[in-house]
Write a protein that holds these residues in place. Structure first.
Motif, short mmCIF file in Angstrom:
data_model
loop_
_atom_site.label_atom_id
_atom_site.label_comp_id
_atom_site.label_asym_id
_atom_site.label_seq_id
_atom_site.Cartn_x
_atom_site.Cartn_y
_atom_site.Cartn_z
N ASN A 87 -81.63 59.08 47.61
CA ASN A 87 -80.23 59.39 47.89
C ASN A 87 -79.76 60.77 47.46
OD1 ASN A 87 -80.17 58.79 45.19
ND2 ASN A 87 -78.29 57.61 45.28
N SER A 88 -80.51 61.47 46.60
CA SER A 88 -80.06 62.82 46.24
C SER A 88 -81.22 63.67 45.75
CB SER A 88 -78.97 62.77 45.16
OG SER A 88 -79.51 62.36 43.92
N ALA A 89 -81.03 64.98 45.86
CA ALA A 89 -82.00 65.96 45.37
C ALA A 89 -81.27 67.22 44.97
CB ALA A 89 -83.04 66.29 46.43
N SER A 90 -81.83 67.92 44.01
CA SER A 90 -81.26 69.18 43.58
C SER A 90 -82.38 70.05 43.01
CB SER A 90 -80.20 68.93 42.50
OG SER A 90 -79.61 70.13 42.09
N TYR A 91 -82.26 71.36 43.21
CA TYR A 91 -83.19 72.31 42.63
C TYR A 91 -82.79 72.63 41.19
CZ TYR A 91 -85.74 73.64 46.85
OH TYR A 91 -86.55 73.65 47.95
N SER A 92 -83.78 72.95 40.37
CA SER A 92 -83.50 73.50 39.05
C SER A 92 -82.91 74.90 39.24
CB SER A 92 -84.78 73.57 38.21
OG SER A 92 -85.74 74.42 38.84
N PRO A 93 -82.19 75.42 38.25
CA PRO A 93 -81.58 76.75 38.40
C PRO A 93 -82.57 77.86 38.76
CG PRO A 93 -80.62 75.64 36.53
CD PRO A 93 -81.78 74.78 36.99
N ASP A 94 -83.83 77.75 38.29
CA ASP A 94 -84.82 78.78 38.62
C ASP A 94 -85.59 78.49 39.90
OD1 ASP A 94 -86.58 76.77 37.84
OD2 ASP A 94 -87.41 77.90 36.14
N GLY A 95 -85.32 77.33 40.53
CA GLY A 95 -85.95 76.99 41.80
C GLY A 95 -87.36 76.47 41.71
N THR A 96 -87.87 76.25 40.51
CA THR A 96 -89.27 75.81 40.36
C THR A 96 -89.44 74.29 40.39
OG1 THR A 96 -89.17 75.78 37.94
CG2 THR A 96 -89.86 77.85 39.01
N ARG A 97 -88.35 73.56 40.23
CA ARG A 97 -88.41 72.10 40.22
C ARG A 97 -87.36 71.53 41.16
NH1 ARG A 97 -92.72 72.72 37.94
NH2 ARG A 97 -93.24 72.10 35.82
N ILE A 98 -87.64 70.32 41.64
CA ILE A 98 -86.69 69.55 42.43
C ILE A 98 -86.56 68.20 41.74
CG2 ILE A 98 -86.26 68.39 44.64
CD1 ILE A 98 -88.03 70.62 45.94
N VAL A 99 -85.34 67.74 41.53
CA VAL A 99 -85.11 66.42 40.95
C VAL A 99 -84.54 65.52 42.03
CG1 VAL A 99 -82.80 67.00 40.04
CG2 VAL A 99 -84.11 65.13 39.01
#
Length: 128
Positions: free
Chosen positions: A90-102
């Motif tokens: 239901n949701s996804a977001s990048y880490s501030p540095d763009g190296t991870r996706i949650v």
């Protein structure tokens, strides 16, 4: 026309993404209001959420089809599919540095993925 499940701005504020029950993501120009790109052919069920990467070069989408997809923001091509959730995502977001996706899912997990490789690097929560 179909329900819109999610929307978000590009980092520069010039584009808006919308995710829809019709399995598509649309990219809108904030100045003209025109749809300038449609991402389709990836998800096989409703698109639940959509977000840009911090640099604006990638788009991450989640779906009821249990997948997470990463798209090239300029071309609309799907560049990777993240699989591992066993229920809708239901949701996804990048880490501030763009190296991870949650991501979060109806399977009661929060997963963290390496954005470059698409590998799940950790499952933070099993249930709440």
């Amino acid at each position: 026309t179909h329900w819109v499940n999610s929307a978000s701005y590009s980092p520069d504020g010039m584009r808006i993404l919308s995710a829809s029950i019709d399995k598509t993501v649309r990219v809108w120009d904030t100045t003209t209001g025109a749809c300038i790109l449609t991402l389709y052919g990836g998800h096989t069920d409703s698109v639940m959420s959509v977000r840009y990467s911090p640099d604006g070069k990638r788009i991450v989408t989640t779906s009821s089809d249990k997948t997470v997809r990463v798209w090239d923001a300029a071309t609309g091509a799907c560049v990777s599919t993240l699989e591992g959730h066993t229920h809708w995502v239901n949701s996804a977001s990048y880490s501030p540095d763009g190296t991870r996706i949650v991501t979060t899912s109806g399977d009661n997990t929060v997963r963290v993925w390496d954005a470059a490789t698409g590998v799940c690097v950790s499952t933070l929560i099993k249930g709440n």
